[in-house]
Motif scaffolding. Sequence first.
Motif, PDB file in Angstrom:
ATOM      1  N   MET A   1       0.841  -1.186   0.000  1.00 33.19           N
ATOM      2  CA  MET A   1       0.000   0.000   0.000  1.00 33.19           C
ATOM      3  C   MET A   1       0.879   1.240   0.000  1.00 33.19           C
ATOM      4  N   LEU A   2       0.326   2.295  -0.552  1.00 29.72           N
ATOM      5  CA  LEU A   2       1.082   3.516  -0.651  1.00 29.72           C
ATOM      6  C   LEU A   2       0.212   4.677  -0.197  1.00 29.72           C
ATOM      7  N   SER A   3       0.746   5.431   0.767  1.00 34.68           N
ATOM      8  CA  SER A   3      -0.032   6.459   1.418  1.00 34.68           C
ATOM      9  C   SER A   3       0.695   7.801   1.354  1.00 34.68           C
ATOM     10  N   GLY A   4      -0.064   8.894   1.424  1.00 31.85           N
ATOM     11  CA  GLY A   4       0.536  10.231   1.401  1.00 31.85           C
ATOM     12  C   GLY A   4      -0.537  11.249   1.108  1.00 31.85           C
ATOM     13  N   GLY A   5      -0.248  12.510   1.403  1.00 33.01           N
ATOM     14  CA  GLY A   5      -1.233  13.565   1.198  1.00 33.01           C
ATOM     15  C   GLY A   5      -1.485  13.809  -0.283  1.00 33.01           C
ATOM     16  N   ASN A  20       8.541  -1.531 -12.634  1.00 33.54           N
ATOM     17  CA  ASN A  20       9.776  -2.236 -12.259  1.00 33.54           C
ATOM     18  C   ASN A  20       9.530  -3.553 -11.540  1.00 33.54           C
ATOM     19  N   PHE A  21       8.426  -3.662 -10.839  1.00 35.76           N
ATOM     20  CA  PHE A  21       8.237  -4.838  -9.981  1.00 35.76           C
ATOM     21  C   PHE A  21       6.998  -5.666 -10.318  1.00 35.76           C
ATOM     22  N   GLY A  22       6.227  -5.222 -11.292  1.00 33.38           N
ATOM     23  CA  GLY A  22       5.135  -6.046 -11.791  1.00 33.38           C
ATOM     24  C   GLY A  22       3.946  -6.249 -10.865  1.00 33.38           C
ATOM     25  N   PHE A  23       3.660  -5.234 -10.047  1.00 34.99           N
ATOM     26  CA  PHE A  23       2.416  -5.313  -9.283  1.00 34.99           C
ATOM     27  C   PHE A  23       1.262  -4.856 -10.168  1.00 34.99           C
ATOM     28  N   LYS A  24       0.058  -5.157  -9.748  1.00 33.50           N
ATOM     29  CA  LYS A  24      -1.131  -4.555 -10.348  1.00 33.50           C
ATOM     30  C   LYS A  24      -1.448  -3.292  -9.536  1.00 33.50           C
ATOM     31  N   HIS A  25      -1.492  -2.142 -10.231  1.00 38.53           N
ATOM     32  CA  HIS A  25      -1.727  -0.857  -9.566  1.00 38.53           C
ATOM     33  C   HIS A  25      -3.222  -0.613  -9.370  1.00 38.53           C
ATOM     34  N   LEU A  26      -3.640  -0.409  -8.146  1.00 45.13           N
ATOM     35  CA  LEU A  26      -5.031  -0.051  -7.863  1.00 45.13           C
ATOM     36  C   LEU A  26      -5.054   1.293  -7.132  1.00 45.13           C
ATOM     37  N   SER A  27      -5.437   2.347  -7.846  1.00 42.69           N
ATOM     38  CA  SER A  27      -5.563   3.664  -7.234  1.00 42.69           C
ATOM     39  C   SER A  27      -6.994   3.840  -6.746  1.00 42.69           C
ATOM     40  N   ALA A  28      -7.158   4.014  -5.440  1.00 40.48           N
ATOM     41  CA  ALA A  28      -8.507   4.167  -4.881  1.00 40.48           C
ATOM     42  C   ALA A  28      -9.195   5.381  -5.503  1.00 40.48           C
ATOM     43  N   VAL A  62     -13.962  -0.015  -0.446  1.00 42.04           N
ATOM     44  CA  VAL A  62     -13.435  -1.379  -0.290  1.00 42.04           C
ATOM     45  C   VAL A  62     -14.031  -2.317  -1.332  1.00 42.04           C
ATOM     46  N   LYS A  63     -15.322  -2.163  -1.573  1.00 41.24           N
ATOM     47  CA  LYS A  63     -15.961  -3.026  -2.587  1.00 41.24           C
ATOM     48  C   LYS A  63     -15.328  -2.830  -3.962  1.00 41.24           C
ATOM     49  N   LEU A  64     -15.017  -1.572  -4.299  1.00 39.50           N
ATOM     50  CA  LEU A  64     -14.390  -1.294  -5.604  1.00 39.50           C
ATOM     51  C   LEU A  64     -13.006  -1.934  -5.677  1.00 39.50           C
ATOM     52  N   ILE A  65     -12.240  -1.802  -4.600  1.00 36.49           N
ATOM     53  CA  ILE A  65     -10.892  -2.394  -4.577  1.00 36.49           C
ATOM     54  C   ILE A  65     -10.997  -3.919  -4.642  1.00 36.49           C
ATOM     55  N   GLN A  66     -11.910  -4.450  -3.869  1.00 35.96           N
ATOM     56  CA  GLN A  66     -12.081  -5.912  -3.821  1.00 35.96           C
ATOM     57  C   GLN A  66     -12.474  -6.468  -5.188  1.00 35.96           C
ATOM     58  N   ARG A  67     -13.380  -5.755  -5.860  1.00 32.32           N
ATOM     59  CA  ARG A  67     -13.815  -6.194  -7.192  1.00 32.32           C
ATOM     60  C   ARG A  67     -12.630  -6.265  -8.158  1.00 32.32           C
ATOM     61  N   GLU A  68     -11.755  -5.245  -8.085  1.00 32.72           N
ATOM     62  CA  GLU A  68     -10.561  -5.240  -8.952  1.00 32.72           C
ATOM     63  C   GLU A  68      -9.612  -6.379  -8.599  1.00 32.72           C
ATOM     64  N   MET A  69      -9.450  -6.627  -7.313  1.00 34.80           N
ATOM     65  CA  MET A  69      -8.525  -7.687  -6.885  1.00 34.80           C
ATOM     66  C   MET A  69      -9.037  -9.052  -7.347  1.00 34.80           C
ATOM     67  N   GLU A  70     -10.334  -9.243  -7.211  1.00 37.38           N
ATOM     68  CA  GLU A  70     -10.909 -10.544  -7.562  1.00 37.38           C
ATOM     69  C   GLU A  70     -10.925 -10.792  -9.067  1.00 37.38           C
ATOM     70  N   SER A  71     -11.039  -9.707  -9.835  1.00 42.16           N
ATOM     71  CA  SER A  71     -11.119  -9.905 -11.291  1.00 42.16           C
ATOM     72  C   SER A  71      -9.747  -9.872 -11.952  1.00 42.16           C
ATOM     73  N   SER A  72      -8.702  -9.686 -11.155  1.00 41.35           N
ATOM     74  CA  SER A  72      -7.351  -9.616 -11.730  1.00 41.35           C
ATOM     75  C   SER A  72      -6.660 -10.974 -11.690  1.00 41.35           C
ATOM     76  N   SER A  74      -3.467 -11.026 -11.378  1.00 40.68           N
ATOM     77  CA  SER A  74      -2.316 -10.784 -10.497  1.00 40.68           C
ATOM     78  C   SER A  74      -2.654 -11.186  -9.058  1.00 40.68           C
ATOM     79  N   ARG A  75      -1.640 -11.572  -8.302  1.00 43.99           N
ATOM     80  CA  ARG A  75      -1.825 -11.823  -6.878  1.00 43.99           C
ATOM     81  C   ARG A  75      -1.042 -10.810  -6.057  1.00 43.99           C
ATOM     82  N   ARG A  76      -0.427  -9.846  -6.743  1.00 45.51           N
ATOM     83  CA  ARG A  76       0.380  -8.837  -6.057  1.00 45.51           C
ATOM     84  C   ARG A  76      -0.154  -7.464  -6.433  1.00 45.51           C
ATOM     85  N   PHE A  77      -0.640  -6.748  -5.431  1.00 47.55           N
ATOM     86  CA  PHE A  77      -1.303  -5.480  -5.699  1.00 47.55           C
ATOM     87  C   PHE A  77      -0.582  -4.331  -5.013  1.00 47.55           C
TER      88      PHE A  77
END
Length: 161
Positions: A1-5, A20-28, A62-72, A74-77
């Motif tokens: 996870m990545l946090s900041g103002g 560089n590291f092959g994660f799936k990017h999920l921007s809330a 959370v539902k939006l993030i979860q939907r993306e995770m489940e339909s991807s 990738s196992r690394r987000f």
Amino acid sequence: MLSGGPGSGKGTQCTKIVNNFGFKHLSAGELLRREIASNSEYGAMILNTIKEGKIVPSEVTVKLIQREMESSDSRRFLIDGFPRTEENRIAFENITGAEPDLVIFFDCPQEEMVKRVLNRNEGRVDDNIVTIKKRLIVFEALNLPVINYYSKRGKLYTVTV
Ligand code: UDP
Ligand code: MG
């Protein structure tokens, strides 16, 4: 996870990390903006919340993030701009049963964040001085407990911007 103002560089650095590291990017924030654009039942509520610089109800995000995770495949987000509050964090853990392996926090001076947001010209409804001030107040009020939580669990890496 990545946090900041707002304007601390989350999106920019996520793109680099993902390349560089092959994660799936999920921007809330992006998921919420996409939800507005798709005219879903929550669209109007999300738009108003973003215009006010407030936080969308945890369950919706959370539902939006979860939907993306489940339909991807990738196992690394890499989840960007979430959780913004303790309530966000707890809802994510309860609903998904998942926890981040690590959390990167971009610690950026306020005047730098304001400057960047006002200069980025992405056409966002919340990138104006009135809304930015509200976003900064919300950020300062709600972010610290989340950061402290992950810090205590040895998961926090702070980057000084
Ligand atoms: N937002 C939210 N919950 C989230 C992420 C974003 O309510 O988990 C809303 C909030 O109103 C925020 C806006 O979406 O001010 C934009 O978020 P984003 O992360 O895209 O903005 P940034 O902080 O990167 O400028
Ligand atoms: Mg962003």
